[in-house]
Design a protein around this motif. Structure first.
Motif, PDB file in Angstrom:
ATOM      1  N   LYS A  24       7.135 -19.535 -15.404  1.00 31.59           N
ATOM      2  CA  LYS A  24       8.025 -18.797 -16.218  1.00 31.59           C
ATOM      3  C   LYS A  24       7.765 -17.908 -17.235  1.00 31.59           C
ATOM      4  CE  LYS A  24      10.145 -23.056 -16.495  1.00 31.59           C
ATOM      5  NZ  LYS A  24      10.520 -24.053 -16.942  1.00 31.59           N
ATOM      6  N   TYR A  25       8.381 -16.786 -17.420  1.00 34.06           N
ATOM      7  CA  TYR A  25       8.165 -15.829 -18.434  1.00 34.06           C
ATOM      8  C   TYR A  25       7.813 -16.750 -19.856  1.00 34.06           C
ATOM      9  CZ  TYR A  25       8.893 -12.045 -15.682  1.00 34.06           C
ATOM     10  OH  TYR A  25       8.857 -11.261 -14.475  1.00 34.06           O
ATOM     11  N   ASN A  26       7.046 -16.270 -20.919  1.00 31.51           N
ATOM     12  CA  ASN A  26       6.653 -16.790 -22.002  1.00 31.51           C
ATOM     13  C   ASN A  26       8.110 -17.153 -22.702  1.00 31.51           C
ATOM     14  OD1 ASN A  26       4.221 -16.369 -21.502  1.00 31.51           O
ATOM     15  ND2 ASN A  26       4.109 -14.556 -22.749  1.00 31.51           N
ATOM     16  N   ASN A  27       8.000 -18.222 -23.631  1.00 27.16           N
ATOM     17  CA  ASN A  27       9.150 -18.584 -24.634  1.00 27.16           C
ATOM     18  C   ASN A  27      10.262 -18.826 -23.730  1.00 27.16           C
ATOM     19  OD1 ASN A  27       7.178 -18.136 -26.540  1.00 27.16           O
ATOM     20  ND2 ASN A  27       7.905 -16.069 -26.584  1.00 27.16           N
ATOM     21  N   VAL A  28      10.427 -19.106 -22.325  1.00 27.43           N
ATOM     22  CA  VAL A  28      11.623 -19.519 -21.739  1.00 27.43           C
ATOM     23  C   VAL A  28      11.335 -20.725 -21.261  1.00 27.43           C
ATOM     24  CG1 VAL A  28      12.954 -18.999 -19.738  1.00 27.43           C
ATOM     25  CG2 VAL A  28      11.798 -17.249 -20.993  1.00 27.43           C
ATOM     26  N   GLU A  29      12.299 -21.800 -21.860  1.00 26.67           N
ATOM     27  CA  GLU A  29      12.264 -23.134 -21.090  1.00 26.67           C
ATOM     28  C   GLU A  29      13.023 -23.299 -19.992  1.00 26.67           C
ATOM     29  OE1 GLU A  29      14.122 -25.555 -24.252  1.00 26.67           O
ATOM     30  OE2 GLU A  29      13.279 -24.811 -25.994  1.00 26.67           O
ATOM     31  N   CYS A  30      13.968 -22.568 -19.470  1.00 22.95           N
ATOM     32  CA  CYS A  30      14.702 -22.840 -18.207  1.00 22.95           C
ATOM     33  C   CYS A  30      14.331 -21.715 -17.402  1.00 22.95           C
ATOM     34  CB  CYS A  30      16.261 -22.835 -18.617  1.00 22.95           C
ATOM     35  SG  CYS A  30      17.178 -23.474 -17.092  1.00 22.95           S
ATOM     36  N   GLY A  31      14.474 -22.082 -15.953  1.00 20.94           N
ATOM     37  CA  GLY A  31      13.993 -20.953 -14.982  1.00 20.94           C
ATOM     38  C   GLY A  31      15.297 -20.138 -14.544  1.00 20.94           C
ATOM     39  N   VAL A  32      16.392 -20.736 -14.902  1.00 19.79           N
ATOM     40  CA  VAL A  32      17.526 -19.779 -14.472  1.00 19.79           C
ATOM     41  C   VAL A  32      18.510 -19.733 -15.753  1.00 19.79           C
ATOM     42  CG1 VAL A  32      17.549 -20.334 -12.130  1.00 19.79           C
ATOM     43  CG2 VAL A  32      18.874 -21.868 -13.555  1.00 19.79           C
ATOM     44  N   SER A  33      19.179 -18.715 -16.013  1.00 20.84           N
ATOM     45  CA  SER A  33      20.166 -18.671 -16.892  1.00 20.84           C
ATOM     46  C   SER A  33      21.514 -19.669 -16.654  1.00 20.84           C
ATOM     47  CB  SER A  33      21.118 -17.314 -16.998  1.00 20.84           C
ATOM     48  OG  SER A  33      21.681 -16.925 -15.868  1.00 20.84           O
ATOM     49  N   GLU A  34      22.027 -19.967 -17.933  1.00 24.61           N
ATOM     50  CA  GLU A  34      23.312 -20.695 -17.865  1.00 24.61           C
ATOM     51  C   GLU A  34      24.619 -20.227 -17.142  1.00 24.61           C
ATOM     52  OE1 GLU A  34      24.312 -22.418 -21.491  1.00 24.61           O
ATOM     53  OE2 GLU A  34      22.361 -23.428 -21.674  1.00 24.61           O
ATOM     54  N   ASN A  35      24.741 -18.818 -17.289  1.00 25.95           N
ATOM     55  CA  ASN A  35      25.788 -17.701 -16.458  1.00 25.95           C
ATOM     56  C   ASN A  35      25.269 -17.757 -15.222  1.00 25.95           C
ATOM     57  OD1 ASN A  35      26.689 -17.728 -19.219  1.00 25.95           O
ATOM     58  ND2 ASN A  35      25.452 -15.841 -19.643  1.00 25.95           N
ATOM     59  N   PHE A  36      26.411 -17.863 -14.372  1.00 23.76           N
ATOM     60  CA  PHE A  36      26.253 -17.701 -12.752  1.00 23.76           C
ATOM     61  C   PHE A  36      27.480 -16.630 -12.478  1.00 23.76           C
ATOM     62  CE2 PHE A  36      24.073 -21.298 -13.097  1.00 23.76           C
ATOM     63  CZ  PHE A  36      23.278 -21.656 -12.052  1.00 23.76           C
ATOM     64  N   CYS A  37      27.143 -15.797 -11.290  1.00 26.62           N
ATOM     65  CA  CYS A  37      27.936 -14.967 -10.677  1.00 26.62           C
ATOM     66  C   CYS A  37      28.596 -15.661  -9.502  1.00 26.62           C
ATOM     67  CB  CYS A  37      27.019 -13.745 -10.305  1.00 26.62           C
ATOM     68  SG  CYS A  37      26.121 -13.092 -11.811  1.00 26.62           S
ATOM     69  N   LYS A  38      29.647 -15.364  -9.316  1.00 26.41           N
ATOM     70  CA  LYS A  38      30.578 -16.091  -8.327  1.00 26.41           C
ATOM     71  C   LYS A  38      31.445 -15.210  -7.472  1.00 26.41           C
ATOM     72  CE  LYS A  38      34.325 -19.445  -8.013  1.00 26.41           C
ATOM     73  NZ  LYS A  38      35.084 -20.604  -8.879  1.00 26.41           N
ATOM     74  N   TYR A  39      31.082 -15.057  -6.218  1.00 19.49           N
ATOM     75  CA  TYR A  39      31.852 -14.084  -5.187  1.00 19.49           C
ATOM     76  C   TYR A  39      32.031 -14.614  -4.097  1.00 19.49           C
ATOM     77  CZ  TYR A  39      29.583 -10.612  -8.337  1.00 19.49           C
ATOM     78  OH  TYR A  39      28.962  -9.922  -9.333  1.00 19.49           O
ATOM     79  N   ILE A  40      33.126 -14.122  -3.554  1.00 20.95           N
ATOM     80  CA  ILE A  40      33.707 -14.441  -2.025  1.00 20.95           C
ATOM     81  C   ILE A  40      33.176 -13.393  -1.198  1.00 20.95           C
ATOM     82  CG2 ILE A  40      35.657 -14.738  -0.669  1.00 20.95           C
ATOM     83  CD1 ILE A  40      37.341 -15.114  -3.120  1.00 20.95           C
ATOM     84  N   LEU A  41      32.386 -13.875  -0.267  1.00 23.03           N
ATOM     85  CA  LEU A  41      31.562 -13.245   1.067  1.00 23.03           C
ATOM     86  C   LEU A  41      32.633 -12.568   1.999  1.00 23.03           C
ATOM     87  CD1 LEU A  41      28.515 -15.378   1.848  1.00 23.03           C
ATOM     88  CD2 LEU A  41      28.681 -13.203   0.245  1.00 23.03           C
ATOM     89  N   LEU A  42      32.468 -11.657   2.769  1.00 17.72           N
ATOM     90  CA  LEU A  42      33.302 -11.002   3.772  1.00 17.72           C
ATOM     91  C   LEU A  42      33.802 -12.276   4.673  1.00 17.72           C
ATOM     92  CD1 LEU A  42      31.713  -7.594   4.406  1.00 17.72           C
ATOM     93  CD2 LEU A  42      33.666  -8.186   3.128  1.00 17.72           C
TER      94      LEU A  42
END
Length: 193
Positions: A24-42
């Motif tokens: 991971k990048y320096n000073n980052v504890e988690c590998g992914v953010s807590e925010n998510f993007c949610k979509y409906i596919l075609l």
């Protein structure tokens, strides 16, 4: 990250997740953010993926991956916290005939603040048939309108001096010409006539 792609790609996504560096990048504890993007596919399937990932892009074996796996890898890193990494992977997506399930990743990166990425996307899409992208945007109308407003706010904050005429700003061109934005969409979303 498994939920960021169609369920039919579960095995391919698992393969890609195994090759993604856990550094991971320096000073980052988690590998992914807590925010998510949610979509409906075609296809009607719902996906969601992290707004940002903080893993360092160090994998050198991309050419050995299958087409689907390469697209998955590029999509994952289009969410990187590093703008240069996002740019690299969005370019890679456009170097191939990307499948419909990639559209949410192209779309999401289009409401962000790096104008150079907007320019790349617009240059690739402006002469293409974008009917599928327009359909995706209408299918996710409220999120589309939110993204349009985000794009405008970034223009206002960072690019107003460089592009004083908003009508000529690349983000507006992208949303209007390639994504199908119209003023009537806000009325449709709120149910007004």
């Amino acid at each position: 990250m498994l939920r960021g792609f169609p369920i039919t790609l579960k095995d391919d996504v698992s393969t890609v997740i195994d090759v993604v560096s856990k550094k991971k990048y320096n000073n980052v504890e988690c590998g992914v953010s807590e925010n998510f993007c949610k979509y409906i596919l075609l296809s009607g399937e719902e996906i969601f993926f992290p707004y940002r990932i903080y893993y360092v892009d160090v994998y050198k074996g991309i050419p050995s991956l299958t087409f689907e796996q390469r697209m998955i890898y590029h999509c994952i890193f289009s969410r990187s916290c590093d703008g240069f990494v996002r740019e690299k992977h969005i370019k890679s997506i456009f170097n191939e005939d990307y499948p419909d399930w990639v559209i949410p990743y192209i779309f999401k990166i289009s409401d962000e603040y790096v104008v150079e990425i907007l320019e790349i996307i617009y240059s690739k899409l402006k002469n293409e048939n974008t009917d599928k992208i327009k359909k995706f945007c209408r299918l996710n109308l409220n999120l589309f309108l939110y993204s349009y407003d985000r794009m405008i706010s970034y223009w206002n904050e960072f690019y107003r001096k460089r592009y004083p005429d908003y009508k000529k700003y690349v983000g507006r061109e992208l949303y209007n010409k390639c994504f199908g934005y119209t003023k009537n969409m806000k009325k449709i979303a709120t149910g007004r006539k």
